[in-house]
Design a protein around this motif. Structure first.
Motif, PDB file in Angstrom:
ATOM      1  N   THR A  40       0.860  -1.183   0.000  1.00  0.00           N
ATOM      2  CA  THR A  40       0.000   0.000   0.000  1.00  0.00           C
ATOM      3  C   THR A  40       0.893   1.228   0.000  1.00  0.00           C
ATOM      4  N   PRO A  41       0.374   2.362  -0.436  1.00  0.00           N
ATOM      5  CA  PRO A  41       1.198   3.581  -0.514  1.00  0.00           C
ATOM      6  C   PRO A  41       1.856   3.912   0.820  1.00  0.00           C
ATOM      7  N   GLY A  42       3.140   4.195   0.764  1.00  0.00           N
ATOM      8  CA  GLY A  42       3.871   4.593   1.960  1.00  0.00           C
ATOM      9  C   GLY A  42       4.371   3.439   2.803  1.00  0.00           C
ATOM     10  N   LYS A  43       4.090   2.209   2.379  1.00  0.00           N
ATOM     11  CA  LYS A  43       4.537   1.048   3.138  1.00  0.00           C
ATOM     12  C   LYS A  43       5.365   0.133   2.263  1.00  0.00           C
ATOM     13  N   GLY A  44       6.180  -0.688   2.902  1.00  0.00           N
ATOM     14  CA  GLY A  44       6.955  -1.672   2.173  1.00  0.00           C
ATOM     15  C   GLY A  44       6.105  -2.862   1.780  1.00  0.00           C
ATOM     16  N   ARG A  45       6.695  -3.751   0.982  1.00  0.00           N
ATOM     17  CA  ARG A  45       5.963  -4.947   0.556  1.00  0.00           C
ATOM     18  C   ARG A  45       5.843  -5.922   1.716  1.00  0.00           C
ATOM     19  N   GLU A  46       4.634  -6.451   1.851  1.00  0.00           N
ATOM     20  CA  GLU A  46       4.297  -7.356   2.946  1.00  0.00           C
ATOM     21  C   GLU A  46       4.082  -8.751   2.386  1.00  0.00           C
ATOM     22  N   LEU A  47       4.630  -9.755   3.047  1.00  0.00           N
ATOM     23  CA  LEU A  47       4.402 -11.128   2.616  1.00  0.00           C
ATOM     24  C   LEU A  47       2.945 -11.499   2.832  1.00  0.00           C
ATOM     25  N   VAL A  48       2.333 -12.045   1.778  1.00  0.00           N
ATOM     26  CA  VAL A  48       0.971 -12.556   1.888  1.00  0.00           C
ATOM     27  C   VAL A  48       1.004 -14.079   2.006  1.00  0.00           C
ATOM     28  N   ALA A  49       1.692 -14.723   1.068  1.00  0.00           N
ATOM     29  CA  ALA A  49       1.771 -16.186   1.089  1.00  0.00           C
ATOM     30  C   ALA A  49       3.007 -16.612   0.328  1.00  0.00           C
ATOM     31  N   LEU A  50       3.626 -17.681   0.814  1.00  0.00           N
ATOM     32  CA  LEU A  50       4.856 -18.191   0.200  1.00  0.00           C
ATOM     33  C   LEU A  50       4.781 -19.703   0.174  1.00  0.00           C
ATOM     34  N   LYS A  64      -4.147 -15.529   7.157  1.00  0.00           N
ATOM     35  CA  LYS A  64      -4.212 -16.963   7.459  1.00  0.00           C
ATOM     36  C   LYS A  64      -5.661 -17.390   7.681  1.00  0.00           C
ATOM     37  N   GLY A  65      -6.033 -18.478   7.022  1.00  0.00           N
ATOM     38  CA  GLY A  65      -7.401 -18.974   7.140  1.00  0.00           C
ATOM     39  C   GLY A  65      -8.348 -18.411   6.102  1.00  0.00           C
ATOM     40  N   ARG A  66      -7.931 -17.372   5.402  1.00  0.00           N
ATOM     41  CA  ARG A  66      -8.784 -16.760   4.374  1.00  0.00           C
ATOM     42  C   ARG A  66      -8.210 -16.912   2.971  1.00  0.00           C
ATOM     43  N   PHE A  67      -6.884 -16.929   2.867  1.00  0.00           N
ATOM     44  CA  PHE A  67      -6.214 -17.012   1.568  1.00  0.00           C
ATOM     45  C   PHE A  67      -5.573 -18.397   1.406  1.00  0.00           C
ATOM     46  N   THR A  68      -5.510 -18.851   0.146  1.00  0.00           N
ATOM     47  CA  THR A  68      -4.869 -20.122  -0.162  1.00  0.00           C
ATOM     48  C   THR A  68      -3.988 -19.971  -1.384  1.00  0.00           C
ATOM     49  N   ILE A  69      -2.734 -20.378  -1.249  1.00  0.00           N
ATOM     50  CA  ILE A  69      -1.798 -20.325  -2.361  1.00  0.00           C
ATOM     51  C   ILE A  69      -1.642 -21.716  -2.965  1.00  0.00           C
ATOM     52  N   SER A  70      -1.436 -21.757  -4.277  1.00  0.00           N
ATOM     53  CA  SER A  70      -1.132 -23.017  -4.951  1.00  0.00           C
ATOM     54  C   SER A  70      -0.167 -22.723  -6.087  1.00  0.00           C
ATOM     55  N   ARG A  71       0.465 -23.784  -6.597  1.00  0.00           N
ATOM     56  CA  ARG A  71       1.433 -23.604  -7.664  1.00  0.00           C
ATOM     57  C   ARG A  71       1.421 -24.778  -8.615  1.00  0.00           C
ATOM     58  N   ASP A  72       1.821 -24.498  -9.840  1.00  0.00           N
ATOM     59  CA  ASP A  72       1.982 -25.528 -10.870  1.00  0.00           C
ATOM     60  C   ASP A  72       3.348 -25.284 -11.486  1.00  0.00           C
ATOM     61  N   ASP A  73       4.314 -26.107 -11.103  1.00  0.00           N
ATOM     62  CA  ASP A  73       5.684 -25.880 -11.556  1.00  0.00           C
ATOM     63  C   ASP A  73       5.826 -26.074 -13.053  1.00  0.00           C
ATOM     64  N   ALA A  74       5.148 -27.061 -13.595  1.00  0.00           N
ATOM     65  CA  ALA A  74       5.275 -27.334 -15.030  1.00  0.00           C
ATOM     66  C   ALA A  74       4.780 -26.151 -15.859  1.00  0.00           C
ATOM     67  N   GLU A  75       3.723 -25.503 -15.396  1.00  0.00           N
ATOM     68  CA  GLU A  75       3.162 -24.367 -16.122  1.00  0.00           C
ATOM     69  C   GLU A  75       3.715 -23.034 -15.644  1.00  0.00           C
ATOM     70  N   LYS A  76       4.545 -23.045 -14.586  1.00  0.00           N
ATOM     71  CA  LYS A  76       5.092 -21.815 -14.004  1.00  0.00           C
ATOM     72  C   LYS A  76       3.964 -20.868 -13.620  1.00  0.00           C
ATOM     73  N   VAL A  77       3.041 -21.394 -12.849  1.00  0.00           N
ATOM     74  CA  VAL A  77       1.874 -20.637 -12.429  1.00  0.00           C
ATOM     75  C   VAL A  77       1.737 -20.717 -10.919  1.00  0.00           C
ATOM     76  N   THR A  78       1.406 -19.600 -10.326  1.00  0.00           N
ATOM     77  CA  THR A  78       0.998 -19.583  -8.934  1.00  0.00           C
ATOM     78  C   THR A  78      -0.326 -18.844  -8.830  1.00  0.00           C
ATOM     79  N   THR A  79      -1.202 -19.333  -7.976  1.00  0.00           N
ATOM     80  CA  THR A  79      -2.502 -18.700  -7.801  1.00  0.00           C
ATOM     81  C   THR A  79      -2.725 -18.380  -6.322  1.00  0.00           C
ATOM     82  N   LEU A  80      -3.537 -17.379  -6.088  1.00  0.00           N
ATOM     83  CA  LEU A  80      -3.881 -16.983  -4.729  1.00  0.00           C
ATOM     84  C   LEU A  80      -5.392 -16.834  -4.654  1.00  0.00           C
ATOM     85  N   GLN A  81      -6.028 -17.755  -3.958  1.00  0.00           N
ATOM     86  CA  GLN A  81      -7.464 -17.675  -3.728  1.00  0.00           C
ATOM     87  C   GLN A  81      -7.702 -16.854  -2.474  1.00  0.00           C
TER      88      GLN A  81
END
Length: 115
Positions: A40-50, A64-81
């Motif tokens: 957000t403006p005026g703030k540094g980058r904050e980790l959401v999910a790794l 935590k408990g609201r967001f879900t991260i997933s990845r597909d290495d073959a397609e080089k894709v990451t998603t954040l629900q």
């Protein structure tokens, strides 16, 4: 040329959901971790999910408990629900792919949550 392209951002009311995607193209190799950060403006980058290569996952305390991260290495894709969004989730969201040789960042996608 390496590119990470995010999509899925937008405007939503509190309690709603969005799904962010990040697709990598070009010479991206030996990816160890894929993650999402926000700023957000005026703030540094904050980790959401790794997500590490052996599927170890870390979430920021506020999502935590609201967001879900997933990845597909073959397609080089990451998603954040993102569910049960709150106004304080409003930010620009960036994806990042990391190897021991390099870091690659996307250009960011805007998420706005109204109350």
């Amino acid at each position: 040329q390496v590119q990470l392209v995010e999509s899925g951002g937008g405007s939503v009311q509190a309690g709603g959901s969005l799904r962010l995607s990040c697709v990598g193209s070009g010479f991206i190799y030996d990816i160890d971790s894929m993650g999402w950060y926000r700023q957000t403006p005026g703030k540094g980058r904050e980790l959401v999910a790794l997500q590490l290569s052996h599927n170890r996952i870390t979430y920021g305390a506020s999502v935590k408990g609201r967001f879900t991260i997933s990845r597909d290495d073959a397609e080089k894709v990451t998603t954040l629900q993102m569910n049960n969004l709150k106004p304080e989730d409003t930010a620009t969201y960036y994806c990042k792919m990391h190897s021991m040789y390099n870091d690659w960042w996307g250009q960011g996608t805007r998420v706005t949550v109204s109350s």
